[in-house]
Scaffold this motif. Structure first.
Motif, mmCIF file in Angstrom:
data_model
loop_
_atom_site.group_PDB
_atom_site.id
_atom_site.type_symbol
_atom_site.label_atom_id
_atom_site.label_comp_id
_atom_site.label_asym_id
_atom_site.label_seq_id
_atom_site.Cartn_x
_atom_site.Cartn_y
_atom_site.Cartn_z
ATOM 1 N N GLY A 31 -32.790 6.742 0.354
ATOM 2 C CA GLY A 31 -33.909 6.506 1.258
ATOM 3 C C GLY A 31 -34.960 5.571 0.716
ATOM 4 N N VAL A 32 -34.961 5.284 -0.582
ATOM 5 C CA VAL A 32 -35.981 4.404 -1.161
ATOM 6 C C VAL A 32 -35.839 2.988 -0.639
ATOM 7 N N ALA A 33 -34.595 2.525 -0.438
ATOM 8 C CA ALA A 33 -34.374 1.154 0.028
ATOM 9 C C ALA A 33 -34.934 0.936 1.423
ATOM 10 N N ASN A 34 -35.038 2.010 2.234
ATOM 11 C CA ASN A 34 -35.566 1.895 3.588
ATOM 12 C C ASN A 34 -37.038 2.254 3.685
ATOM 13 N N ASP A 35 -37.637 2.613 2.557
ATOM 14 C CA ASP A 35 -39.046 2.999 2.533
ATOM 15 C C ASP A 35 -39.914 1.753 2.411
ATOM 16 N N PRO A 36 -40.753 1.446 3.421
ATOM 17 C CA PRO A 36 -41.573 0.228 3.341
ATOM 18 C C PRO A 36 -42.551 0.241 2.179
ATOM 19 N N LYS A 37 -42.874 1.428 1.647
ATOM 20 C CA LYS A 37 -43.791 1.505 0.512
ATOM 21 C C LYS A 37 -43.070 1.373 -0.821
ATOM 22 N N LYS A 92 -31.688 5.912 -15.393
ATOM 23 C CA LYS A 92 -32.539 6.738 -14.548
ATOM 24 C C LYS A 92 -33.577 5.854 -13.855
ATOM 25 N N THR A 93 -33.630 5.948 -12.528
ATOM 26 C CA THR A 93 -34.529 5.095 -11.759
ATOM 27 C C THR A 93 -34.753 5.674 -10.375
ATOM 28 N N LYS A 94 -35.936 5.419 -9.833
ATOM 29 C CA LYS A 94 -36.232 5.888 -8.476
ATOM 30 C C LYS A 94 -35.446 5.109 -7.429
ATOM 31 N N PHE A 95 -34.944 3.936 -7.817
ATOM 32 C CA PHE A 95 -34.199 3.128 -6.861
ATOM 33 C C PHE A 95 -32.780 3.653 -6.630
#
Length: 339
Positions: free
Chosen positions: A244-250, A237-240
């Motif tokens: 869309g997380v990979a393209n999120d600059p934050k 389990k991970t937010k990655f």
């Protein structure tokens, strides 16, 4: 010389072979969705405890999704997985009868072994939302299947593979529970587990501690499938794993990247340049050998020019030095001086 000619097809296939066996954790692309799992790099361990009366079996599975596992200092090779392994399982048996602890199995589950035995990792990636399984249709994440392992390492050994299901959880990084290195259980710890399990054997099942409590990575099962292939199943389990997380600059998916885990444009340029130079030298040498019967330096195309390179470089450097020295005196003038 024909042997050089025979190596040409191998060199030309090098980029294809590299891309076929390598799992790029920095950039996982599937169904027009990109995932960056580099923040999960580094060795991670989970455990599978079993009570085999009167013994305790603890199989520790260690994996690194970004690079091969490294050797442990002062540990015999026979007690570790082969070089190139990404997922390794080591089963340790504690025998309460003689108070001993021994390594029962060392299982290379998945990795890159193309140079040793021709088996490669052959990663297969599936987006959960795009999966044919109805149970996964509303899940967000991806499933990674890694191959290449075998146990035992004999002709009749069973093939192995690892299936890691990365599930989206925006509240977890995926590194929870791994802040401290796993402690190796000593004989006394196994003994206490065996005694507790023996006391509980009349209940619904023996009570064994959860060594992976609080970890984002969890062991599901390890057993053979219908093709007699040993399958390790894990859930991470991970937010990655969220789209869309990979393209999120934050999003900090670019942190903790493994320096050896990606192939950038510059790396591919060097590989292609090397292949072109190698092809030119091999073909030119083969031509000189067959057409002129050349030997030694004469085999190389433009061998005379190559031999002159050190002298040309020396003269060029000397000329540069002379020009620098000549330009240092501001009052000196070129040509003849008046008498």
């Amino acid at each position: 010389m024909p042997s050089l000619w025979h190596t040409l097809p191998t060199l030309l296939l090098l980029p294809t072979a590299i891309s076929a066996v390598t799992f790029d954790c920095n950039h996982v692309r599937i169904d027009k969705q990109s995932f960056d799992l580099s923040a999960l790099g580094g060795p991670k361990t989970v455990h599978h405890l079993q009570y085999l009366q009167p013994s305790i079996s603890n199989t520790t599975f260690t994996l690194d999704i970004c690079s091969p596992l490294k050797r442990t200092k002062d540990v015999p090779k026979s007690d570790e997985c082969s070089s190139g392994t990404r997922v390794c399982g080591i089963e340790r048996i504690y025998n309460e009868a003689d108070n001993s602890s021994t390594i029962e199995r060392v299982i290379s589950v998945a990795g890159e072994y193309a140079t040793r035995n021709g088996r490669s990792m052959d990663p297969e990636v599936t987006r959960l939302k795009g999966s044919a399984s109805h149970a996964d249709s509303d899940q967000e994440g991806l499933r990674v299947e890694l191959h290449g392992g075998k146990w035992p390492e004999t002709r009749d050994g069973s093939l192995q593979k690892a299936i890691i299901e990365f599930r989206c959880d925006k509240d977890l990084t995926g590194n929870e529970g791994f802040e401290e290195e796993d402690k190796v259980l000593d004989v006394n710890s196994y003994g206490q587990m065996a005694r507790r399990a023996s006391d509980d054997e009349d209940d619904d099942g023996p009570s064994l501690p959860d060594l992976d409590k609080g970890k984002s990575l969890q062991f599901n099962s390890y057993k053979p499938d219908t093709d007699d292939i040993g399958v390790l199943r894990l859930t991470w389990k991970t937010k990655f794993a969220c789209e869309g997380v990979a393209n999120d600059p934050k999003g900090d998916g670019k942190k903790n990247k493994s320096p050896n885990s990606h192939w950038g444009i510059f790396t591919w340029f060097i590989i292609i340049l090397f292949l072109l130079v190698a092809t030119y030298i091999i073909f030119g040498s083969w031509l000189n050998y067959n057409r002129y019967g050349a030997r030694g330096w004469d085999l190389l195309p433009h061998g005379d020019a190559i031999r002159d390179v050190p002298y040309v470089a020396k003269e060029w450097v000397g000329g540069c030095i002379d020009r620098v020295k000549g330009g240092g005196g501001g009052g000196e003038r070129g040509g003849y001086s008046a008498v």
